[in-house]
Scaffold this motif. Structure first.
Motif, short mmCIF file in Angstrom:
data_model
loop_
_atom_site.label_atom_id
_atom_site.label_comp_id
_atom_site.label_asym_id
_atom_site.label_seq_id
_atom_site.Cartn_x
_atom_site.Cartn_y
_atom_site.Cartn_z
N GLU A 197 13.30 -27.40 -12.50
CA GLU A 197 12.79 -28.68 -11.98
C GLU A 197 13.90 -29.63 -11.53
O GLU A 197 13.61 -30.59 -10.81
CB GLU A 197 11.95 -29.40 -13.05
N LYS A 229 11.86 -31.79 -9.16
CA LYS A 229 10.55 -31.24 -8.79
C LYS A 229 9.57 -31.56 -9.91
O LYS A 229 9.40 -30.77 -10.85
CB LYS A 229 10.64 -29.74 -8.57
N THR A 252 6.34 -31.68 -9.93
CA THR A 252 5.21 -30.76 -9.91
C THR A 252 5.57 -29.59 -9.01
O THR A 252 6.60 -29.60 -8.32
CB THR A 252 3.93 -31.43 -9.38
N GLN A 253 4.69 -28.60 -8.97
CA GLN A 253 4.94 -27.45 -8.10
C GLN A 253 4.77 -27.83 -6.63
O GLN A 253 5.25 -27.10 -5.75
CB GLN A 253 3.98 -26.31 -8.46
N GLN A 254 4.14 -28.96 -6.37
CA GLN A 254 3.90 -29.38 -4.99
C GLN A 254 4.87 -30.48 -4.52
O GLN A 254 4.93 -30.76 -3.32
CB GLN A 254 2.47 -29.91 -4.82
N ASP A 255 5.61 -31.09 -5.43
CA ASP A 255 6.40 -32.26 -5.06
C ASP A 255 7.89 -32.04 -5.31
O ASP A 255 8.29 -31.41 -6.29
CB ASP A 255 5.96 -33.48 -5.87
N HIS A 286 5.83 -33.44 -0.21
CA HIS A 286 4.63 -32.96 -0.91
C HIS A 286 4.02 -31.81 -0.12
O HIS A 286 3.78 -31.94 1.09
CB HIS A 286 3.60 -34.07 -1.07
#
Length: 463
Positions: free
Chosen positions: A178, A242, A244-247, A315
């Motif tokens: 992350e 990171k 989240t996995q999307q951000d 995102h």
């Protein structure tokens, strides 16, 4: 007052004219900044997104310069070559007048209007699953304008050519899945040519309230300045997170680079006009006049290019659509004045009074399929210039930016990107009076500006 004294004062005015003109010319590379002629160190995709997201998009080796922390998440070596052409346009609407109030002779051309090409190269090499090293050769500053030496605004500038090349080395380290950090060093080298025209008889008329020995505009002297800047070094770094996995979110910082411009000036004109430059220190030995040689001499100016920073967010909504935003800041408020020295003496100091600038952008990618990707972006870019520093060389205003582009995945290893950007620039007012030593002419009006950018990038992944 006898004729000999009048001639002495005329020579004094022309001598001071040379000093101020050299300072003005040498100041121009320093006026390059985020809102004016600082060039984004990006690729075709970045131009298409209006700079949104910085280097956060996957497998973007421009991170080697922009934020090396992003390289830590690469899984294969990459090399990228970008060719970009920029065409600024600046059309002046208004009047130029000499010291006597007469319209300056000549035409009023657009000194820009041509596409100016420049390259960018970036690469990244994962050493292991945590460490990636990279490097780049970029052009962070560039400008080319060329007005005819006989144009009506010649006393405010003619030709300007500037190119600053930066070579960088950097490394990114992945702390965990992350979070990553990165840092690097850069060396900058700049060369520039800056020309202008002097009006020595305008200077004399301003000193005495009437033409002396000749009318304004009757004895132009061409001043050409060529400068080079040896390598000067700075550092940069940042982090990526990171959440989240999307951000993905990052912050990067580039230090100021302390530099010294060194070069020479040359003068070209009639024998009578050049002769006015020779006796001022002799006629006025106690006036503290700088000793300048009409045949040419050396000059130096200290330059600190500003620190700048940016914060980026990316995102990923799904496998097709990603959206990003960027906020950038440039520390131009430190550039308040410029001093020119020659052979150990200070010739003159000129105010600049720049202000800090902010940039804002939003943009993203839409994948049509595994081969084609569409891109677009919007941005706003402030200018640090003001009524004190704005002239035909830097007729800059705030920019509203629209970008478009397309990406083509030719093979698993090869991708090609094309980006286009149009910059809408607000009309910028100009209301200048040259110093007496520069002829005391005036320039009143506005510039109608805009700009176009076309960029092509090829990327090879060693997968």
């Amino acid at each position: 007052m006898n004729r000999q004294t009048l001639q002495g004062f005329t020579r004094f005015g022309t001598k001071a004219s040379l000093a101020l003109a050299v300072v003005s010319a040498l100041s121009l590379p320093l006026c390059v900044q985020a809102g004016s002629f600082q060039l984004p160190t990006t690729n075709a995709a970045g131009w298409a997104r209006a700079g949104a997201g910085g280097s956060l998009f996957p497998d973007d080796p421009t991170a080697a310069y922009n934020n090396p922390a992003a390289m830590a998440f690469f899984d294969a070596p990459l090399i990228q070559v970008t060719g970009t052409g920029i065409r600024p346009s600046a059309e002046f609407q208004g009047q130029f007048r000499d010291q006597q109030g007469n319209s300056t002779t000549g035409s009023n051309p657009n000194g820009f209007g041509k596409f100016i090409p420049f390259p960018d190269i970036a690469w990244a090499l994962p050493v292991n699953d945590r460490l990636t090293i990279g490097g780049s050769v970029t052009v962070p500053y560039g400008l080319a304008s060329n007005y005819n030496p006989t144009w009506e605004g010649r006393y405010f500038g003619t030709k300007t050519s500037l190119e600053s090349i930066a070579v960088s080395m950097s490394a990114g380290f992945k702390v965990n899945d992350e979070f990553s950090v990165g840092a690097g060093i850069e060396g900058q080298r700049t060369k520039a040519q800056l020309n202008t025209v002097l009006d020595p008889y305008g200077s004399a008329a301003a000193l005495f309230g009437a033409p002396i020995l000749g009318a304004p505009q009757s004895g132009d002297v061409q001043l050409n300045v060529n400068v080079k800047k040896r390598f000067a070094f700075g550092y940069f770094g940042g982090f990526e997170w990171k959440p989240t996995q999307q951000d993905s979110v990052d912050i990067s910082y580039h230090s100021r680079v302390q530099q010294t411009l060194s070069g020479t000036y040359k003068l070209y004109g009639s024998a009578a006009s050049l002769q006015l430059l020779t006796l001022a220190p002799v006629v006025f030995p106690n006036a503290g006049l700088p000793t300048l040689n009409p045949a040419g001499a050396s000059a130096n100016a200290v330059l600190d290019t500003p620190a700048f920073a940016s914060a980026d967010w990316l995102h990923k909504f799904n496998d097709q659509f990603s959206l990003a935003a960027t906020v950038g800041w440039t520390d131009w408020s430190n550039f308040q004045s410029l001093a020119l020295t020659s052979q150990g003496q200070t010739l003159v100091a000129l105010p600049q009074k720049y202000k800090d600038t902010w940039t804002y952008s939003i943009g993203g990618d839409y994948k049509l399929n595994d081969v084609w990707t569409l891109r677009a972006g919007l941005g706003y870019d402030e200018t640090p210039t003001n009524i004190v520093s704005r002239d035909p060389r830097i007729p800059d205003g705030a920019r509203r930016i629209v970008g478009l582009g397309v990406g083509y995945q030719a093979t698993q290893r090869i991708s090609i990107d094309l980006g286009y950007q149009h910059q809408f620039v607000s009309d910028v007012p100009v209301n200048l009076t040259n110093p007496v030593a520069l002829g005391a002419g005036t320039m009143v009006g506005k510039f109608k500006d805009h700009g176009d950018v076309v960029s092509l990038t090829g990327t090879y992944a060693f997968k």
